[in-house]
Scaffold this motif. Structure first.
Motif, PDB file in Angstrom:
ATOM      1  N   LYS A  83     -41.674 -39.761 -32.176  1.00  0.00           N
ATOM      2  CA  LYS A  83     -41.553 -38.442 -32.780  1.00  0.00           C
ATOM      3  C   LYS A  83     -40.244 -37.811 -32.292  1.00  0.00           C
ATOM      4  CE  LYS A  83     -45.593 -38.659 -34.772  1.00  0.00           C
ATOM      5  NZ  LYS A  83     -45.916 -40.068 -34.414  1.00  0.00           N
ATOM      6  N   PRO A  84     -39.399 -37.333 -33.207  1.00  0.00           N
ATOM      7  CA  PRO A  84     -38.126 -36.736 -32.778  1.00  0.00           C
ATOM      8  C   PRO A  84     -38.280 -35.667 -31.707  1.00  0.00           C
ATOM      9  CG  PRO A  84     -38.116 -37.066 -35.141  1.00  0.00           C
ATOM     10  CD  PRO A  84     -39.515 -37.390 -34.684  1.00  0.00           C
ATOM     11  N   LYS A  85     -39.357 -34.896 -31.765  1.00  0.00           N
ATOM     12  CA  LYS A  85     -39.534 -33.816 -30.792  1.00  0.00           C
ATOM     13  C   LYS A  85     -39.733 -34.340 -29.367  1.00  0.00           C
ATOM     14  CE  LYS A  85     -44.549 -33.420 -31.506  1.00  0.00           C
ATOM     15  NZ  LYS A  85     -44.919 -33.838 -30.141  1.00  0.00           N
ATOM     16  N   ASP A  86     -40.087 -35.630 -29.247  1.00  0.00           N
ATOM     17  CA  ASP A  86     -40.305 -36.221 -27.929  1.00  0.00           C
ATOM     18  C   ASP A  86     -39.063 -36.897 -27.358  1.00  0.00           C
ATOM     19  OD1 ASP A  86     -43.010 -35.510 -28.014  1.00  0.00           O
ATOM     20  OD2 ASP A  86     -43.563 -37.377 -29.043  1.00  0.00           O
ATOM     21  N   ILE A  87     -38.031 -37.063 -28.172  1.00  0.00           N
ATOM     22  CA  ILE A  87     -36.855 -37.839 -27.765  1.00  0.00           C
ATOM     23  C   ILE A  87     -35.907 -36.989 -26.904  1.00  0.00           C
ATOM     24  CG2 ILE A  87     -34.803 -39.049 -28.596  1.00  0.00           C
ATOM     25  CD1 ILE A  87     -36.428 -39.883 -31.053  1.00  0.00           C
ATOM     26  N   ILE A  88     -35.444 -37.607 -25.820  1.00  0.00           N
ATOM     27  CA  ILE A  88     -34.411 -37.026 -24.966  1.00  0.00           C
ATOM     28  C   ILE A  88     -33.094 -37.700 -25.329  1.00  0.00           C
ATOM     29  CG2 ILE A  88     -33.741 -36.502 -22.592  1.00  0.00           C
ATOM     30  CD1 ILE A  88     -36.507 -35.453 -23.381  1.00  0.00           C
ATOM     31  N   ALA A  89     -32.027 -36.931 -25.495  1.00  0.00           N
ATOM     32  CA  ALA A  89     -30.743 -37.508 -25.900  1.00  0.00           C
ATOM     33  C   ALA A  89     -29.621 -37.027 -24.986  1.00  0.00           C
ATOM     34  CB  ALA A  89     -30.425 -37.148 -27.349  1.00  0.00           C
ATOM     35  N   GLY A  90     -28.674 -37.920 -24.738  1.00  0.00           N
ATOM     36  CA  GLY A  90     -27.493 -37.576 -23.958  1.00  0.00           C
ATOM     37  C   GLY A  90     -26.232 -37.941 -24.714  1.00  0.00           C
ATOM     38  N   ILE A  91     -25.351 -36.966 -24.918  1.00  0.00           N
ATOM     39  CA  ILE A  91     -24.062 -37.179 -25.576  1.00  0.00           C
ATOM     40  C   ILE A  91     -23.000 -37.282 -24.491  1.00  0.00           C
ATOM     41  CG2 ILE A  91     -22.353 -36.166 -27.134  1.00  0.00           C
ATOM     42  CD1 ILE A  91     -24.668 -34.791 -28.606  1.00  0.00           C
ATOM     43  N   GLY A  92     -22.418 -38.466 -24.357  1.00  0.00           N
ATOM     44  CA  GLY A  92     -21.572 -38.762 -23.212  1.00  0.00           C
ATOM     45  C   GLY A  92     -20.119 -38.355 -23.354  1.00  0.00           C
ATOM     46  N   PRO A  93     -19.314 -38.691 -22.355  1.00  0.00           N
ATOM     47  CA  PRO A  93     -17.879 -38.380 -22.380  1.00  0.00           C
ATOM     48  C   PRO A  93     -17.202 -38.990 -23.602  1.00  0.00           C
ATOM     49  CG  PRO A  93     -18.561 -39.069 -20.181  1.00  0.00           C
ATOM     50  CD  PRO A  93     -19.713 -39.341 -21.086  1.00  0.00           C
ATOM     51  N   ALA A  94     -16.358 -38.203 -24.236  1.00  0.00           N
ATOM     52  CA  ALA A  94     -15.624 -38.630 -25.434  1.00  0.00           C
ATOM     53  C   ALA A  94     -14.480 -37.656 -25.629  1.00  0.00           C
ATOM     54  CB  ALA A  94     -16.534 -38.620 -26.663  1.00  0.00           C
ATOM     55  N   ILE A  95     -13.578 -37.988 -26.517  1.00  0.00           N
ATOM     56  CA  ILE A  95     -12.471 -37.078 -26.777  1.00  0.00           C
ATOM     57  C   ILE A  95     -13.009 -35.748 -27.304  1.00  0.00           C
ATOM     58  CG2 ILE A  95     -12.027 -37.890 -29.138  1.00  0.00           C
ATOM     59  CD1 ILE A  95      -8.985 -37.599 -28.421  1.00  0.00           C
ATOM     60  N   GLY A  96     -12.504 -34.663 -26.748  1.00  0.00           N
ATOM     61  CA  GLY A  96     -13.042 -33.349 -27.059  1.00  0.00           C
ATOM     62  C   GLY A  96     -12.279 -32.614 -28.147  1.00  0.00           C
ATOM     63  N   PRO A  97     -12.805 -31.471 -28.582  1.00  0.00           N
ATOM     64  CA  PRO A  97     -12.137 -30.669 -29.610  1.00  0.00           C
ATOM     65  C   PRO A  97     -10.804 -30.110 -29.129  1.00  0.00           C
ATOM     66  CG  PRO A  97     -13.976 -29.457 -28.651  1.00  0.00           C
ATOM     67  CD  PRO A  97     -14.076 -30.870 -28.135  1.00  0.00           C
ATOM     68  N   CYS A  98     -10.578 -30.168 -27.840  1.00  0.00           N
ATOM     69  CA  CYS A  98      -9.287 -29.753 -27.292  1.00  0.00           C
ATOM     70  C   CYS A  98      -8.175 -30.718 -27.678  1.00  0.00           C
ATOM     71  CB  CYS A  98      -9.376 -29.677 -25.765  1.00  0.00           C
ATOM     72  SG  CYS A  98     -10.147 -31.132 -25.003  1.00  0.00           S
ATOM     73  N   CYS A  99      -8.532 -31.980 -27.924  1.00  0.00           N
ATOM     74  CA  CYS A  99      -7.524 -33.034 -28.093  1.00  0.00           C
ATOM     75  C   CYS A  99      -7.653 -33.860 -29.365  1.00  0.00           C
ATOM     76  CB  CYS A  99      -7.599 -34.004 -26.909  1.00  0.00           C
ATOM     77  SG  CYS A  99      -7.176 -33.270 -25.317  1.00  0.00           S
ATOM     78  N   TYR A 100      -8.799 -33.784 -30.057  1.00  0.00           N
ATOM     79  CA  TYR A 100      -9.021 -34.726 -31.148  1.00  0.00           C
ATOM     80  C   TYR A 100      -8.453 -34.191 -32.464  1.00  0.00           C
ATOM     81  CZ  TYR A 100     -11.285 -38.425 -33.824  1.00  0.00           C
ATOM     82  OH  TYR A 100     -11.523 -39.507 -34.635  1.00  0.00           O
ATOM     83  N   GLU A 101      -7.140 -34.345 -32.608  1.00  0.00           N
ATOM     84  CA  GLU A 101      -6.484 -33.934 -33.844  1.00  0.00           C
ATOM     85  C   GLU A 101      -6.753 -34.965 -34.935  1.00  0.00           C
ATOM     86  OE1 GLU A 101      -2.001 -33.047 -35.668  1.00  0.00           O
ATOM     87  OE2 GLU A 101      -2.263 -33.388 -33.510  1.00  0.00           O
ATOM     88  N   VAL A 102      -7.078 -34.473 -36.144  1.00  0.00           N
ATOM     89  CA  VAL A 102      -7.362 -35.356 -37.272  1.00  0.00           C
ATOM     90  C   VAL A 102      -6.569 -34.894 -38.492  1.00  0.00           C
ATOM     91  CG1 VAL A 102      -9.660 -36.010 -36.469  1.00  0.00           C
ATOM     92  CG2 VAL A 102      -9.389 -33.983 -37.929  1.00  0.00           C
ATOM     93  N   LYS A 103      -6.449 -35.805 -39.454  1.00  0.00           N
ATOM     94  CA  LYS A 103      -5.721 -35.502 -40.676  1.00  0.00           C
ATOM     95  C   LYS A 103      -6.643 -34.824 -41.695  1.00  0.00           C
ATOM     96  CE  LYS A 103      -1.955 -37.464 -39.160  1.00  0.00           C
ATOM     97  NZ  LYS A 103      -0.773 -36.646 -38.785  1.00  0.00           N
TER      98      LYS A 103
END
Length: 269
Positions: A167-187
């Motif tokens: 059940k989604p309500k039971d799931i624990i999630a971790g979003i790890g280190p990645a390029i941040g909005p400070c640096c991730y320039e896109v076209k």
């Protein structure tokens, strides 16, 4: 997240996942291994131009430090897809000691089998860890902008529900280190795809000095919340790999000449 020095390695952990003693998880750094420049030194990827023996020694060192066999690792090709693979058995040589045996054409995996360490590799993309403590199911996803746009985080939650009745309500999630909005320039073409494909697409595009920046952390968090995971069950590292290129590999910072750090999760034997 918190960082712990274990033997010769610095390992990062999600606070929310540490309380579950039946699982082991980690996010590695770039230091303490055997690889030479520009992959120095704990490069875990066989799919860059590093010496394979160095990569194998790095993986052995990491697994030994964490207390399990290198053969427990299960990895995938990571082709920036939206595909999720179910790892149903404790099978060896699924990308543990070479690239050729890794699971083909997928960027996310789920499992219920103890002793299987699902691992993704990255150098700016987002690693996402999942755990359902009720059904004892783990999952992991590798989400660059293409995977995020194609909703790989949502697909992983759906796969856990479909295959193991999580059940989604039971799931624990971790979003790890990645390029941040400070640096991730896109076209602009990426901006259009994000706004077309994602819920709240306009919230995750930041405009500064007539340039566009993408917030992959927020994009994936919104996706997880919209998949039914409670916001309080989602931990976001908010560690930018480009800003912290001395700690983590960053493809952007090194102009694509980078190794890969790992994130993994396993149900203990």
């Amino acid at each position: 997240m918190i960082c712990k020095d274990i033997s010769s390695l610095s390992i990062w952990f999600f606070k929310t996942l540490l309380k579950y003693k039946e699982i082991s998880h980690f996010v590695s750094t770039r230091s303490g291994g055997f690889s030479s420049l520009p992959y120095n030194s704990l490069n875990l990827s066989f799919n860059v131009s590093d010496e394979p023996q160095n990569v194998l020694e790095n993986r052995k060192l990491l697994s030994l430090t964490l207390g399990f066999s290198v053969n427990s690792f299960v990895t995938s090709e990571q082709v920036h897809s939206s595909n999720v693979t179910v790892v149903r058995d404790k099978k060896y040589n699924l990308g543990a000691t070479d690239y050729e045996s890794s699971i083909k054409g997928t960027d996310a995996m789920i499992a219920k089998t103890p002793g299987v360490c699902l691992m993704v590799l990255q150098a700016d993309c987002v690693p996402i860890l999942f755990y359902d403590p009720n059904k004892k199911v783990i999952g992991i996803a590798h989400a660059g902008w293409k995977g995020t746009v194609s909703k790989i985080a949502r697909n992983t939650v759906n796969a856990m529900n479909k295959n193991y009745n999580s059940k989604p309500k039971d799931i624990i999630a971790g979003i790890g280190p990645a390029i941040g909005p400070c640096c991730y320039e896109v076209k602009l073409d990426v901006v259009k795809k994000v706004e077309k494909s994602l819920d709240n697409g306009k919230e995750i595009i930041i405009v500064r000095d007539d340039k566009y920046y993408l917030d992959l952390w927020k994009a994936n968090k919104i996706q997880l919340i919209n998949s039914g995971i409670a916001e309080e069950n989602i931990e976001v590292a908010k560690i930018c790999t480009k800003c912290n290129q001395n700690i983590f590999f960053s493809s952007r910072a090194s102009k694509n000449a980078a190794g890969r750090f790992g994130a993994g999760i396993m149900i203990c034997d």
